[in-house]
Design an enzyme around this catalytic site. Sequence first.
Site, mmCIF file in Angstrom:
data_model
loop_
_atom_site.group_PDB
_atom_site.id
_atom_site.type_symbol
_atom_site.label_atom_id
_atom_site.label_comp_id
_atom_site.label_asym_id
_atom_site.label_seq_id
_atom_site.Cartn_x
_atom_site.Cartn_y
_atom_site.Cartn_z
ATOM 1 N N TYR A 159 0.816 -1.218 0.000
ATOM 2 C CA TYR A 159 0.000 0.000 0.000
ATOM 3 C C TYR A 159 0.849 1.268 0.000
ATOM 4 O O TYR A 159 0.305 2.366 -0.097
ATOM 5 C CB TYR A 159 -0.915 0.028 1.231
ATOM 6 C CG TYR A 159 -2.123 -0.855 1.081
ATOM 7 C CD1 TYR A 159 -1.975 -2.236 1.074
ATOM 8 C CD2 TYR A 159 -3.380 -0.319 0.944
ATOM 9 C CE1 TYR A 159 -3.059 -3.060 0.931
ATOM 10 C CE2 TYR A 159 -4.483 -1.141 0.795
ATOM 11 C CZ TYR A 159 -4.317 -2.502 0.784
ATOM 12 O OH TYR A 159 -5.395 -3.310 0.637
ATOM 13 N N LYS B 42 2.866 -13.940 5.781
ATOM 14 C CA LYS B 42 3.223 -14.927 4.764
ATOM 15 C C LYS B 42 4.748 -14.993 4.729
ATOM 16 O O LYS B 42 5.400 -14.831 3.687
ATOM 17 C CB LYS B 42 2.627 -14.494 3.404
ATOM 18 C CG LYS B 42 2.720 -15.525 2.323
ATOM 19 C CD LYS B 42 1.767 -16.686 2.477
ATOM 20 C CE LYS B 42 2.045 -17.740 1.422
ATOM 21 N NZ LYS B 42 1.301 -18.995 1.630
ATOM 22 N N ASP C 22 -2.472 -17.837 4.660
ATOM 23 C CA ASP C 22 -3.458 -18.682 3.961
ATOM 24 C C ASP C 22 -4.115 -19.647 4.944
ATOM 25 O O ASP C 22 -5.345 -19.844 4.937
ATOM 26 C CB ASP C 22 -2.842 -19.414 2.751
ATOM 27 C CG ASP C 22 -1.453 -19.973 3.001
ATOM 28 O OD1 ASP C 22 -0.902 -19.774 4.101
ATOM 29 O OD2 ASP C 22 -0.903 -20.622 2.084
ATOM 30 N N ASP D 11 -6.381 -6.279 5.022
ATOM 31 C CA ASP D 11 -7.455 -5.878 4.108
ATOM 32 C C ASP D 11 -8.281 -7.109 3.723
ATOM 33 O O ASP D 11 -9.507 -7.126 3.851
ATOM 34 C CB ASP D 11 -6.817 -5.212 2.880
ATOM 35 C CG ASP D 11 -7.825 -4.482 2.022
ATOM 36 O OD1 ASP D 11 -9.015 -4.434 2.384
ATOM 37 O OD2 ASP D 11 -7.429 -3.941 0.976
HETATM 38 O O1 LIG Z 1 -8.822 2.700 -0.543
HETATM 39 C C1 LIG Z 1 -9.493 1.917 -1.188
HETATM 40 O O2 LIG Z 1 -10.124 2.232 -2.199
HETATM 41 C C2 LIG Z 1 -9.625 0.487 -0.742
HETATM 42 C C3 LIG Z 1 -9.071 0.259 0.621
HETATM 43 C C4 LIG Z 1 -9.620 -0.950 1.265
HETATM 44 O O3 LIG Z 1 -10.105 -1.869 0.657
HETATM 45 C C5 LIG Z 1 -9.600 -0.993 2.717
HETATM 46 O O4 LIG Z 1 -8.962 -0.171 3.348
HETATM 47 O O5 LIG Z 1 -10.216 -1.923 3.266
HETATM 48 MG MG LIG Z 2 -10.731 -3.472 1.974
#
Ligand SMILES: O=C(O)CCC(=O)C(=O)O
Ligand SMILES: [Mg+2]
Length: 418
Positions: free
Chosen positions: A157, A227, A281, A305
């Site tokens: 990210y 992972k 996983d 996420d």
């Molecule tokens: O920032 C986004 O568009 C997606 C971020 C995301 O899926 C989240 O933070 O759960």
């Molecule tokens: Mg998300």
Amino acid sequence: MSYDQIDAPAEGEKITYDEESGLEVPDNPIIPIIYGDGIGKDVAPVAQDVLSAAAEATGRDINWFRLYAGESAREKYDENLPEDTVQALKDYRVSIKGPLTTPVGAGFRSLNVALRKKLDLYTNMRPTYYLDGVPSPVSDPEEMDMVNFRENTEDVYAGIEWEAGTDEVEQVRDFVEDEMGFDSTIHDGSVGIGVKPISEFGTKRLVRQAIEYAIENDRDSVTLVHKGNIMKFTEGAFRDWGYELAEEEFPEQTIDEDTLWEEYDGEAPEDKVVVKDRIADNMLQQLLTRTSNYDVLAMPNLNGDYLSDAAGAQIGGLGIAPGANIGDGRFLAEPVHGSAPKHAGKDKANPSALILSGKILLEHIGWQDAADLVHDAVEQQISSKRVTYDLERQVEGGEKLAASEYAEEIIDRIHELA
Ligand SMILES: O=C(O)CCC(=O)C(=O)O
Ligand SMILES: [Mg+2]
Ligand SMILES: NC(=O)C1=CN([C@@H]2O[C@H](COP(=O)(O)OP(=O)(O)OC[C@H]3O[C@@H](n4cnc5c(N)ncnc54)[C@H](OP(=O)(O)O)[C@@H]3O)[C@@H](O)[C@H]2O)C=CC1
């Protein structure tokens, strides 16, 4: 405090922060809110009404300060994330937001991620717990009571990536192959390349928050989800730094899984938090098969996420999965779900996820009585089977309500419960 195109409400006071004593919260705080894109515009105003009702029912008053990001900011400012918005979030410290849309594959980078980074909200806390009456695809949804701590500022990210066909990506390819010795590792032809930074600093401050939360809330375990078998020097390091932090800073309050079995025959003493780890996983199947063995989870950004949406599905879906971004002296409540464009503008999306994110906000500012009212009113409403489309389609004998009707009934319940 002055801004370019917005004015703070005339009534109300600022929440302040001191490193030693924490947040100082008046009974009439100014709280910024970003409605968000897509279904955000449906769920945020009604969630705002529910939270105001809970505050008023407990003798307080929230003074909302509307801020703009995404589509609403493009209309007002002709940009995605105006400085006004970032500055007001910094100034007022405790805020709430709906979802913001991010285009796929091209276009601007995530505004949600940008906000987390700009405010250094380094933890994304996503509690996943069962509410009575919630329909679920699993047989024992009440076994789910987990709190996910997801690192919010690094991992893939970080946005360090290069597009196929650019000079930059070819420079990176040459560097990786010629200077770093990964010859023949990358296929010939077009390639996109990204970088995955995971630092000791970022890992330790996240794991620290997770362990502190577990201790303060009498939780049994903290599981590091990684992972690290494949990504040894990033996710593997996350695991190692997580254990190191537990040993360095919480030697009396934590034990590892080996000690649990060797010294305590698998039964941890009440005053110890077990720190363990699972490969990601496997963890995703353990969510379903060994749900009650897990409690607080700590993980890098991408794992968190994926895992928070999967865990949310077990307790009714994204319509009720709440969350919050937390830094030092700063807080931004935000549901797990996104802007669900296909449902936008129809007054149909479930506002519970945002309402329950607001409940976390109320807890964060010490208004536990107001938070309890919100929790109980939402739970009663779901048990009544008068619910939004997402729950109605799963509940036998359910009645479908619009988002606004659903929120109004929750407000009535808050008044009855108070
Ligand atoms: O920032 C986004 O568009 C997606 C971020 C995301 O899926 C989240 O933070 O759960
Ligand atoms: Mg998300
Ligand atoms: N923090 C943020 O602001 C986030 C932003 N996003 C962004 O949102 C956009 C859309 O992402 P997408 O992948 O579709 O994921 P979404 O979470 O927006 O929606 C996926 C599906 O989840 C269900 N859902 C989500 N929220 C609700 C709700 N409140 N009530 C009822 N059902 C709900 C719907 O399922 P169904 O149709 O089956 O009923 C919906 O189609 C993207 O641009 C993405 O980047 C995504 C996640 C977080």
